[in-house]
Design a protein around this motif. Structure first.
Motif, PDB file in Angstrom:
ATOM      1  N   ASN A  75     -41.032 -10.781  13.247  1.00  0.00           N
ATOM      2  CA  ASN A  75     -40.687 -10.309  14.835  1.00  0.00           C
ATOM      3  C   ASN A  75     -40.348  -8.822  15.035  1.00  0.00           C
ATOM      4  N   MET A  76     -41.011  -8.159  14.479  1.00  0.00           N
ATOM      5  CA  MET A  76     -40.573  -6.685  14.426  1.00  0.00           C
ATOM      6  C   MET A  76     -41.468  -5.654  15.512  1.00  0.00           C
ATOM      7  N   GLN A  77     -40.807  -4.465  15.608  1.00  0.00           N
ATOM      8  CA  GLN A  77     -41.760  -3.451  16.538  1.00  0.00           C
ATOM      9  C   GLN A  77     -41.230  -2.292  15.670  1.00  0.00           C
ATOM     10  N   ALA A  78     -42.162  -1.752  14.515  1.00  0.00           N
ATOM     11  CA  ALA A  78     -41.771  -0.696  13.756  1.00  0.00           C
ATOM     12  C   ALA A  78     -43.180  -0.144  13.323  1.00  0.00           C
ATOM     13  N   GLU A  79     -43.046   1.087  12.971  1.00  0.00           N
ATOM     14  CA  GLU A  79     -44.237   1.937  12.538  1.00  0.00           C
ATOM     15  C   GLU A  79     -43.972   2.060  10.990  1.00  0.00           C
ATOM     16  N   ALA A  80     -43.137   2.193  10.515  1.00  0.00           N
ATOM     17  CA  ALA A  80     -42.906   2.354   9.017  1.00  0.00           C
ATOM     18  C   ALA A  80     -41.934   1.580   8.669  1.00  0.00           C
ATOM     19  N   LEU A  81     -41.999   1.455   7.414  1.00  0.00           N
ATOM     20  CA  LEU A  81     -40.813   0.460   6.620  1.00  0.00           C
ATOM     21  C   LEU A  81     -40.441   1.059   5.242  1.00  0.00           C
ATOM     22  N   THR A  82     -39.257   1.420   4.870  1.00  0.00           N
ATOM     23  CA  THR A  82     -38.947   1.906   3.721  1.00  0.00           C
ATOM     24  C   THR A  82     -37.891   0.805   3.087  1.00  0.00           C
ATOM     25  N   VAL A  83     -38.112   0.362   1.973  1.00  0.00           N
ATOM     26  CA  VAL A  83     -37.073  -0.489   1.228  1.00  0.00           C
ATOM     27  C   VAL A  83     -36.624  -0.081  -0.135  1.00  0.00           C
ATOM     28  N   THR A  84     -35.409   0.196  -0.377  1.00  0.00           N
ATOM     29  CA  THR A  84     -34.982   0.683  -1.627  1.00  0.00           C
ATOM     30  C   THR A  84     -33.994  -0.312  -2.220  1.00  0.00           C
ATOM     31  N   MET A  85     -33.786  -0.582  -3.654  1.00  0.00           N
ATOM     32  CA  MET A  85     -32.638  -1.373  -4.063  1.00  0.00           C
ATOM     33  C   MET A  85     -32.166  -0.373  -5.288  1.00  0.00           C
ATOM     34  N   THR A  86     -30.654  -0.550  -5.329  1.00  0.00           N
ATOM     35  CA  THR A  86     -30.072   0.192  -6.477  1.00  0.00           C
ATOM     36  C   THR A  86     -29.230  -0.743  -7.091  1.00  0.00           C
ATOM     37  N   GLY A  88     -25.831  -0.318  -9.621  1.00  0.00           N
ATOM     38  CA  GLY A  88     -25.008   0.407 -10.590  1.00  0.00           C
ATOM     39  C   GLY A  88     -25.422   2.043 -10.187  1.00  0.00           C
ATOM     40  N   GLY A  89     -25.950   2.210  -9.086  1.00  0.00           N
ATOM     41  CA  GLY A  89     -26.133   3.558  -8.754  1.00  0.00           C
ATOM     42  C   GLY A  89     -27.583   4.096  -8.872  1.00  0.00           C
ATOM     43  N   ASP A  90     -28.132   3.213  -9.587  1.00  0.00           N
ATOM     44  CA  ASP A  90     -29.621   3.627 -10.196  1.00  0.00           C
ATOM     45  C   ASP A  90     -30.597   2.912  -9.130  1.00  0.00           C
ATOM     46  N   THR A  91     -31.608   3.759  -8.653  1.00  0.00           N
ATOM     47  CA  THR A  91     -32.658   3.146  -8.010  1.00  0.00           C
ATOM     48  C   THR A  91     -33.525   2.228  -9.130  1.00  0.00           C
ATOM     49  N   VAL A  92     -33.556   0.946  -8.595  1.00  0.00           N
ATOM     50  CA  VAL A  92     -34.493  -0.073  -9.402  1.00  0.00           C
ATOM     51  C   VAL A  92     -35.790  -0.472  -8.428  1.00  0.00           C
ATOM     52  N   TYR A  93     -35.924  -0.081  -7.317  1.00  0.00           N
ATOM     53  CA  TYR A  93     -37.010  -0.440  -6.489  1.00  0.00           C
ATOM     54  C   TYR A  93     -37.152   0.460  -5.335  1.00  0.00           C
ATOM     55  N   SER A  94     -38.244   0.863  -5.215  1.00  0.00           N
ATOM     56  CA  SER A  94     -38.569   1.648  -3.676  1.00  0.00           C
ATOM     57  C   SER A  94     -39.952   1.400  -3.167  1.00  0.00           C
ATOM     58  N   LYS A  95     -40.011   0.907  -2.009  1.00  0.00           N
ATOM     59  CA  LYS A  95     -41.480   0.946  -1.564  1.00  0.00           C
ATOM     60  C   LYS A  95     -41.365   1.245  -0.086  1.00  0.00           C
ATOM     61  N   SER A  96     -42.692   2.106   0.460  1.00  0.00           N
ATOM     62  CA  SER A  96     -42.832   2.557   1.694  1.00  0.00           C
ATOM     63  C   SER A  96     -44.016   1.991   2.233  1.00  0.00           C
ATOM     64  N   LEU A  97     -43.921   1.385   3.509  1.00  0.00           N
ATOM     65  CA  LEU A  97     -45.152   0.955   4.083  1.00  0.00           C
ATOM     66  C   LEU A  97     -45.408   1.209   5.359  1.00  0.00           C
ATOM     67  N   ASP A  98     -46.824   1.775   5.792  1.00  0.00           N
ATOM     68  CA  ASP A  98     -47.334   2.046   7.082  1.00  0.00           C
ATOM     69  C   ASP A  98     -47.725   0.639   7.800  1.00  0.00           C
ATOM     70  N   ASN A 132     -25.848  -7.312  -8.810  1.00  0.00           N
ATOM     71  CA  ASN A 132     -25.143  -6.323  -8.256  1.00  0.00           C
ATOM     72  C   ASN A 132     -26.150  -5.266  -7.051  1.00  0.00           C
ATOM     73  N   GLY A 133     -27.389  -5.983  -6.969  1.00  0.00           N
ATOM     74  CA  GLY A 133     -28.474  -5.227  -6.246  1.00  0.00           C
ATOM     75  C   GLY A 133     -27.860  -4.718  -4.738  1.00  0.00           C
ATOM     76  N   VAL A 134     -27.986  -3.558  -4.365  1.00  0.00           N
ATOM     77  CA  VAL A 134     -27.653  -3.119  -3.006  1.00  0.00           C
ATOM     78  C   VAL A 134     -28.920  -3.041  -2.331  1.00  0.00           C
ATOM     79  N   LEU A 135     -29.416  -3.517  -1.363  1.00  0.00           N
ATOM     80  CA  LEU A 135     -30.804  -3.678  -0.612  1.00  0.00           C
ATOM     81  C   LEU A 135     -30.419  -2.600   0.454  1.00  0.00           C
ATOM     82  N   THR A 136     -31.576  -1.861   0.764  1.00  0.00           N
ATOM     83  CA  THR A 136     -31.562  -0.974   2.127  1.00  0.00           C
ATOM     84  C   THR A 136     -32.808  -0.943   2.849  1.00  0.00           C
ATOM     85  N   ILE A 137     -32.855  -1.277   3.853  1.00  0.00           N
ATOM     86  CA  ILE A 137     -34.280  -1.053   4.529  1.00  0.00           C
ATOM     87  C   ILE A 137     -34.089  -0.167   5.646  1.00  0.00           C
ATOM     88  N   THR A 138     -35.096   0.569   5.855  1.00  0.00           N
ATOM     89  CA  THR A 138     -35.199   1.620   7.172  1.00  0.00           C
ATOM     90  C   THR A 138     -36.392   1.584   7.924  1.00  0.00           C
TER      91      THR A 138
END
Length: 260
Positions: A75-86, A88-98, A132-138
């Motif tokens: 149930n979103m209202q958004a035009e763009a999505l970015t998801v990253t996971m780090t 130990g400080g290293d980026t292990v996943y990154s994806k951007s969606l329109d 120990n993954g840190v998940l960030t969504i924008t």
């Protein structure tokens, strides 16, 4: 008429009486307080789809969920999505969606002049599993970002969804007609529903049965197709039935009802 926030429930309560002091808002059958709903920050983490966290043109959420491999935004209202996971400080996943839907209309006039549509439900089923993954969504939107539910967890495959799946809604709006024939429509919430048949190896019969039994009466994200938002539902199954069709393969029929 005063409002308070209880920090251990992340919910808002409205006072129903004067001199309201020392009364617990969470007390059963309380005549002192009315539970209005979740706070804006926590609305996207409750089990109610229609309560949305609302932000400006951008919303960023960071969580440390433990071992997971899937993410759902409902149930979103958004035009763009970015998801990253780090980790130990290293980026292990990154994806951007329109999230702007390419198919805005069924004809050329609607394509050029019709309103833009965005995907309301998105699932990502390929996240790596890190303790120990840190998940960030924008999320971004030209006017306001809204999210009904953010759900993280572990994917459990039940089988291959077959053609013939049916999707619809249950509308809770009221339509009342008086004695003179005047009809008054009161718009209310609705919930999604889906009926789907799954094909899986007969050797998986007990696993499928146990997996479904374990999530009975539990809010769960059901994904029959990642490409169709109408076949992504956050809710519960009303009924399921397993059919041992052949020695090698079996079917499972599922009826899913979404939460409001």
């Amino acid at each position: 008429g005063a409002y308070v926030i209880l920090t251990n429930t992340h919910r808002i309560y409205k006072s129903l009486q004067a001199a309201n002091t020392g009364n617990n808002p969470t007390a059963a059958a309380s005549t002192w307080w009315l539970d209005v709903g979740p706070t804006n920050r926590w609305a996207m983490f409750d089990a109610i789809v229609s309560t949305q966290t609302v932000a400006g043109t951008s919303l960023t959420v960071t969580v440390t969920p433990g071992v997971i491999n899937s993410l759902a935004l409902i149930n979103m209202q958004a035009e763009a999505l970015t998801v990253t996971m780090t980790s130990g400080g290293d980026t292990v996943y990154s994806k951007s969606l329109d999230l702007v839907d390419d198919l805005r209309a069924a004809d050329w006039y609607g394509y050029f002049f019709g309103p833009f549509r965005t995907k309301t439900d998105v699932v990502l089923l390929d996240l790596p599993s890190y303790a120990n993954g840190v998940l960030t969504i924008t999320l971004t939107h030209a006017t306001a970002v809204k999210v009904g539910n953010m759900v993280v967890g572990s994917l459990s495959g039940l089988g291959d969804a077959q053609y013939g799946a049916r999707a619809g809604i249950v509308d809770y709006s009221r339509k009342e007609t008086d004695g003179f024939g005047n009809t008054v429509l009161t718009k209310r919430s609705f919930s999604k529903r889906m009926t789907v048949s799954l094909l899986f190896p007969t050797s998986d019969l007990d696993r499928v049965h146990q997996t479904l039994s374990a999530v009975r009466s539990t809010p769960t994200v059901w994904v029959a197709s990642e490409n169709h938002t109408s076949l992504i539902i956050f809710g519960f199954f009303k009924d399921f039935e397993v059919d041992l069709a052949t020695f090698s393969y079996s079917y499972c029929s599922l009826q899913i009802e979404g939460l409001i």
